[in-house]
Scaffold this motif. Structure first.
Motif, PDB file in Angstrom:
ATOM      1  N   LEU A  17       0.884  -1.083  -0.098  1.00 42.87           N
ATOM      2  CA  LEU A  17       0.126   0.010  -0.359  1.00 42.87           C
ATOM      3  C   LEU A  17       0.911   1.278  -0.039  1.00 42.87           C
ATOM      4  O   LEU A  17       0.788   2.304  -0.510  1.00 42.87           O
ATOM      5  CB  LEU A  17      -0.947   0.142   1.196  1.00 42.87           C
ATOM      6  N   VAL A  18       1.961   1.341   0.772  1.00 43.46           N
ATOM      7  CA  VAL A  18       2.848   2.421   0.819  1.00 43.46           C
ATOM      8  C   VAL A  18       3.515   2.593  -0.608  1.00 43.46           C
ATOM      9  O   VAL A  18       3.527   3.870  -1.037  1.00 43.46           O
ATOM     10  CB  VAL A  18       3.994   2.181   1.812  1.00 43.46           C
ATOM     11  N   GLU A  19       3.668   1.727  -1.295  1.00 47.37           N
ATOM     12  CA  GLU A  19       4.484   1.856  -2.781  1.00 47.37           C
ATOM     13  C   GLU A  19       3.568   2.392  -3.469  1.00 47.37           C
ATOM     14  O   GLU A  19       3.667   3.150  -4.292  1.00 47.37           O
ATOM     15  CB  GLU A  19       4.936   0.500  -3.217  1.00 47.37           C
ATOM     16  N   VAL A  20       2.118   2.139  -3.460  1.00 50.97           N
ATOM     17  CA  VAL A  20       1.077   2.478  -4.260  1.00 50.97           C
ATOM     18  C   VAL A  20       0.994   3.863  -4.242  1.00 50.97           C
ATOM     19  O   VAL A  20       0.708   4.924  -4.864  1.00 50.97           O
ATOM     20  CB  VAL A  20      -0.064   1.764  -4.078  1.00 50.97           C
ATOM     21  N   LEU A  21       0.893   4.250  -2.719  1.00 49.90           N
ATOM     22  CA  LEU A  21       0.729   5.709  -2.376  1.00 49.90           C
ATOM     23  C   LEU A  21       1.757   6.384  -2.813  1.00 49.90           C
ATOM     24  O   LEU A  21       1.585   7.638  -3.346  1.00 49.90           O
ATOM     25  CB  LEU A  21       0.294   6.049  -0.893  1.00 49.90           C
ATOM     26  N   ILE A  22       3.029   6.372  -2.789  1.00 47.85           N
ATOM     27  CA  ILE A  22       4.135   7.043  -3.219  1.00 47.85           C
ATOM     28  C   ILE A  22       4.078   7.136  -4.530  1.00 47.85           C
ATOM     29  O   ILE A  22       4.207   8.349  -5.139  1.00 47.85           O
ATOM     30  CB  ILE A  22       5.565   6.266  -2.749  1.00 47.85           C
ATOM     31  N   ALA A  23       3.793   6.137  -5.307  1.00 45.78           N
ATOM     32  CA  ALA A  23       3.750   6.478  -6.858  1.00 45.78           C
ATOM     33  C   ALA A  23       2.610   7.212  -7.417  1.00 45.78           C
ATOM     34  O   ALA A  23       2.781   7.971  -8.185  1.00 45.78           O
ATOM     35  CB  ALA A  23       3.386   4.991  -7.562  1.00 45.78           C
ATOM     36  N   LEU A  24       1.458   7.079  -6.565  1.00 46.87           N
ATOM     37  CA  LEU A  24       0.547   8.076  -7.038  1.00 46.87           C
ATOM     38  C   LEU A  24       0.786   9.590  -6.721  1.00 46.87           C
ATOM     39  O   LEU A  24       0.474  10.488  -7.656  1.00 46.87           O
ATOM     40  CB  LEU A  24      -1.007   7.718  -6.211  1.00 46.87           C
ATOM     41  N   ALA A  25       1.385   9.644  -5.617  1.00 44.27           N
ATOM     42  CA  ALA A  25       1.801  11.002  -5.119  1.00 44.27           C
ATOM     43  C   ALA A  25       2.892  11.724  -6.359  1.00 44.27           C
ATOM     44  O   ALA A  25       2.513  12.878  -6.501  1.00 44.27           O
ATOM     45  CB  ALA A  25       2.401  10.953  -3.769  1.00 44.27           C
ATOM     46  N   ILE A  26       3.555  10.776  -6.800  1.00 48.62           N
ATOM     47  CA  ILE A  26       4.639  11.294  -7.824  1.00 48.62           C
ATOM     48  C   ILE A  26       3.718  11.526  -8.889  1.00 48.62           C
ATOM     49  O   ILE A  26       4.086  12.694  -9.819  1.00 48.62           O
ATOM     50  CB  ILE A  26       5.768  10.313  -8.008  1.00 48.62           C
ATOM     51  N   LEU A  27       2.925  10.729  -9.520  1.00 54.35           N
ATOM     52  CA  LEU A  27       2.214  10.922 -10.711  1.00 54.35           C
ATOM     53  C   LEU A  27       1.269  12.121 -10.649  1.00 54.35           C
ATOM     54  O   LEU A  27       1.088  12.886 -11.825  1.00 54.35           O
ATOM     55  CB  LEU A  27       1.548   9.454 -10.667  1.00 54.35           C
ATOM     56  N   THR A  28       0.703  12.431  -9.532  1.00 51.89           N
ATOM     57  CA  THR A  28       0.154  13.484  -9.378  1.00 51.89           C
ATOM     58  C   THR A  28       0.634  14.933  -9.593  1.00 51.89           C
ATOM     59  O   THR A  28       0.214  15.750 -10.446  1.00 51.89           O
ATOM     60  CB  THR A  28      -0.853  13.621  -8.004  1.00 51.89           C
ATOM     61  N   ILE A  29       1.756  15.064  -9.213  1.00 51.40           N
ATOM     62  CA  ILE A  29       2.518  16.181  -9.025  1.00 51.40           C
ATOM     63  C   ILE A  29       3.033  16.477 -10.509  1.00 51.40           C
ATOM     64  O   ILE A  29       3.012  17.421 -10.956  1.00 51.40           O
ATOM     65  CB  ILE A  29       3.846  15.946  -8.376  1.00 51.40           C
ATOM     66  N   ALA A  30       3.545  15.301 -11.173  1.00 49.10           N
ATOM     67  CA  ALA A  30       3.860  15.180 -12.495  1.00 49.10           C
ATOM     68  C   ALA A  30       2.715  15.806 -13.449  1.00 49.10           C
ATOM     69  O   ALA A  30       2.987  16.754 -14.409  1.00 49.10           O
ATOM     70  CB  ALA A  30       4.453  14.147 -13.050  1.00 49.10           C
ATOM     71  N   VAL A  31       1.397  15.310 -13.183  1.00 49.09           N
ATOM     72  CA  VAL A  31       0.463  15.844 -13.999  1.00 49.09           C
ATOM     73  C   VAL A  31       0.045  17.079 -13.732  1.00 49.09           C
ATOM     74  O   VAL A  31      -0.417  17.970 -14.699  1.00 49.09           O
ATOM     75  CB  VAL A  31      -0.842  14.839 -13.681  1.00 49.09           C
ATOM     76  N   LEU A  32       0.180  17.624 -12.474  1.00 45.15           N
ATOM     77  CA  LEU A  32      -0.334  18.732 -12.176  1.00 45.15           C
ATOM     78  C   LEU A  32       0.439  19.917 -12.683  1.00 45.15           C
ATOM     79  O   LEU A  32       0.349  21.068 -13.197  1.00 45.15           O
ATOM     80  CB  LEU A  32      -0.451  19.090 -10.683  1.00 45.15           C
TER      81      LEU A  32
END
Length: 148
Positions: free
Chosen positions: A9-24
């Motif tokens: 779950l931690v790995e998935v949350l970190i990946a989502l945070a990085i992806l969100t920053i890139a998309v924004l």
């Protein structure tokens, strides 16, 4: 013992945070480009770099002239800083030698006290934009006092 497969779950949350920053970041850049930006026809990032170049060059030219003006000997009884005129040897440059898009002016005004002068160096330049040309300038002001 069997090895577990998949992501935690931690790995998935970190990946989502990085992806969100890139998309924004991409979305913000796209939105700013559609507005026009400083240089309009070029990308927003390039417009910022171009404006930064012009501002830093203008600041360098103004500081260079101010340092030259500060070296002029101003003594009580002799006044090379007559208000309204640039000091001798500092005629207005239109354009500055070696910098064709920059103009440099030195103005002198009476200071707040006797035997003081307010010296201002102005460097004006024209920033290219999508709407044509945008005139801008940098001002540096100092007080010069007469020495006894």
């Amino acid at each position: 013992m069997r090895k577990a497969r998949g992501f935690t779950l931690v790995e998935v949350l970190i990946a989502l945070a990085i992806l969100t920053i890139a998309v924004l970041g991409v979305a913000a850049t796209t939105a700013l480009q559609s507005v026009g930006g400083s240089a309009g026809a070029v990308s927003f990032g390039q417009a910022a770099v171009t404006r930064g170049y012009y501002l830093s060059t203008a600041t360098m030219l103004a500081q260079d002239r101010m340092e030259q003006v500060k070296r002029v000997q101003y003594r009580v009884g002799t006044d090379p800083f007559a208000p309204g005129n640039p000091p001798p040897g500092f005629a207005n440059e239109t354009p500055v030698n070696g910098f064709p898009n920059f103009d440099r002016l030195v103005t002198v005004a009476a200071g707040p006290a006797t035997d003081t002068r307010r010296v201002t160096v102005t460097v004006a330049f024209t920033l290219p934009t999508a709407q044509g040309a945008n005139p801008e300038s940098i001002n540096i002001t100092t007080l010069v006092a007469a020495r006894p």
